[in-house]
Design a protein around this motif. Structure first.
Motif, mmCIF file in Angstrom:
data_model
loop_
_atom_site.group_PDB
_atom_site.id
_atom_site.type_symbol
_atom_site.label_atom_id
_atom_site.label_comp_id
_atom_site.label_asym_id
_atom_site.label_seq_id
_atom_site.Cartn_x
_atom_site.Cartn_y
_atom_site.Cartn_z
ATOM 1 N N GLU A 1 7.065 -7.094 -11.234
ATOM 2 C CA GLU A 1 6.706 -8.504 -11.423
ATOM 3 C C GLU A 1 5.258 -8.709 -10.982
ATOM 4 N N PRO A 2 4.430 -9.437 -11.742
ATOM 5 C CA PRO A 2 2.990 -9.466 -11.491
ATOM 6 C C PRO A 2 2.580 -9.900 -10.089
ATOM 7 N N SER A 3 3.251 -10.891 -9.490
ATOM 8 C CA SER A 3 2.835 -11.308 -8.147
ATOM 9 C C SER A 3 3.145 -10.228 -7.113
ATOM 10 N N VAL A 4 4.195 -9.432 -7.345
ATOM 11 C CA VAL A 4 4.514 -8.328 -6.437
ATOM 12 C C VAL A 4 3.450 -7.234 -6.547
ATOM 13 N N THR A 5 3.078 -6.900 -7.775
ATOM 14 C CA THR A 5 2.003 -5.919 -7.977
ATOM 15 C C THR A 5 0.713 -6.391 -7.331
ATOM 16 N N LEU B 1 -4.882 -13.314 -8.268
ATOM 17 C CA LEU B 1 -4.258 -13.328 -6.951
ATOM 18 C C LEU B 1 -4.939 -12.350 -5.994
ATOM 19 N N VAL B 2 -5.273 -11.162 -6.486
ATOM 20 C CA VAL B 2 -5.975 -10.195 -5.641
ATOM 21 C C VAL B 2 -7.330 -10.746 -5.206
ATOM 22 N N ALA B 3 -7.958 -11.539 -6.072
ATOM 23 C CA ALA B 3 -9.256 -12.142 -5.752
ATOM 24 C C ALA B 3 -9.141 -13.313 -4.789
#
Length: 335
Positions: free
Chosen positions: A70-74, A123-125
């Protein structure tokens, strides 16, 4: 030209870390792991240990997908790993092959992939982003710039890569096909108002330094792996839109057992002939590797990613560090 290596997470942890240290000492600048959590170990704990075992290697998944991850987990995993490694993480991502198919599921859609890239990168940013109707933000991250590499061959995947990605992962080492793919990515980038030259190109392929006949038998699994993506392409696009040098070899393919995915000696590769093995892989003595890699650089390749899973891995790293990487150190990308 830069050099990366990819491992299947099948080794002992000790050997994975030993190979990581040896590769960095040999001149490799990037280390990647397959992400297929049923077939092999989970890559993220191993990436943590690889980051601690290396000084400057960029590290990432080659490749993950937005279906099993799931993208937020990644994004959370990569932001944490960026903090741990001092900002050395890359995201390699695609629609999903073995990780999805061993679960009985197809690859995700291109729209799902593009949305996942947007979410993960933001999110990483450290940005606020709306995802599936909810505002998301990581309050704990200082914010990291995450390079995103997209793996794909089809016109839609290449167009999307040109629009949004930092790099493209092309799983083969055929200079003519690389040129065909790179032209499409560059055209898409220009159409999106981006600098086409800013999109990095990675050729990821099996390589084996040594006797060519022996190398073919060690690497024949690789065109069989590529055939899974080619089958998807010919089922989606008219064959005349695709190069025959890419599609022709699958006519005798009868099927594929994902439980023997990327496996030396697998019966999956029974249909793969010598000619396509030579084109898709990098084989023969070290001087022939140097010559082919010079062709790949001229075709636009910035990073050659050795799929280091053909046996004799320590010897192969030694040969590349001694005879191949030094000869390519001053070679610039030509496309």
């Amino acid at each position: 030209m830069q050099f990366g290596f990819t491992l299947k997470p099948e080794h002992t942890i000790e050997r994975t870390l030993a190979l990581t240290r040896q590769a960095e000492a040999a001149g490799f600048t990037a280390g990647w792991l397959f992400d297929s959590h049923v077939l092999w170990r989970d890559p993220y704990p191993l990436l943590t240990l690889m980051a601690e075992a290396s000084d400057a290697l960029r590290l990432g998944t080659c490749v993950t997908n937005p279906g099993t991850r799931e993208p937020s987990v990644t994004a959370s995993a990569l932001a944490t790993l960026d903090e741990l490694s001092g900002g050395r993480m890359d995201l390699g991502i695609g629609r999903g092959d073995s990780a999805r198919r061993v679960l009985g599921k197809p690859p995700t859609t291109m729209a799902t992939l593009e949305e996942a890239i947007r979410v993960i990168r933001a999110l990483v940013a450290g940005e606020h982003i709306e995802y599936e109707g909810t505002d998301l933000h990581f309050p704990w991250t200082r914010g990291w710039e995450l390079p995103v590499w997209v793996a794909g061959y089809g016109p839609m995947a290449l167009a999307m890569t040109g629009r949004v990605a930092d790099g493209v992962i092309l799983q083969l080492a055929d200079p003519d096909l690389i040129r065909w793919f790179v032209d499409q990515v560059r055209e898409a980038a220009a159409a999106a108002g981006r600098d086409p030259a800013a999109i990095k190109v990675q050729a990821a392929a099996a390589a084996y330094v040594g006797d060519r006949d022996h190398g073919r038998e060690r690497a024949r699994w690789f065109p069989a792996l590529v055939s899974n993506h080619v089958v998807d392409l010919v089922n989606k696009y008219p064959r005349e839109q695709l190069p025959s040098s890419l599609t022709g070899y699958i006519r005798d393919r009868s099927g594929y057992d994902y439980h023997h995915h990327a496996e030396v000696g697998s019966s999956n590769a029974a249909f793969v002939g010598d000619e396509v093995t030579d084109r898709f892989c990098v084989l023969g003595p070290a001087d022939e590797h140097v010559a082919k890699l010079q062709e790949l650089a001229a075709a636009g390749v910035d990073q050659f990613n050795v799929y280091l899973m053909n046996g004799d891995e320590e010897d192969q790293l030694e040969a590349y560090g001694r005879d191949v990487i030094p000869a390519l150190r001053g070679v610039a990308t030509g496309a």
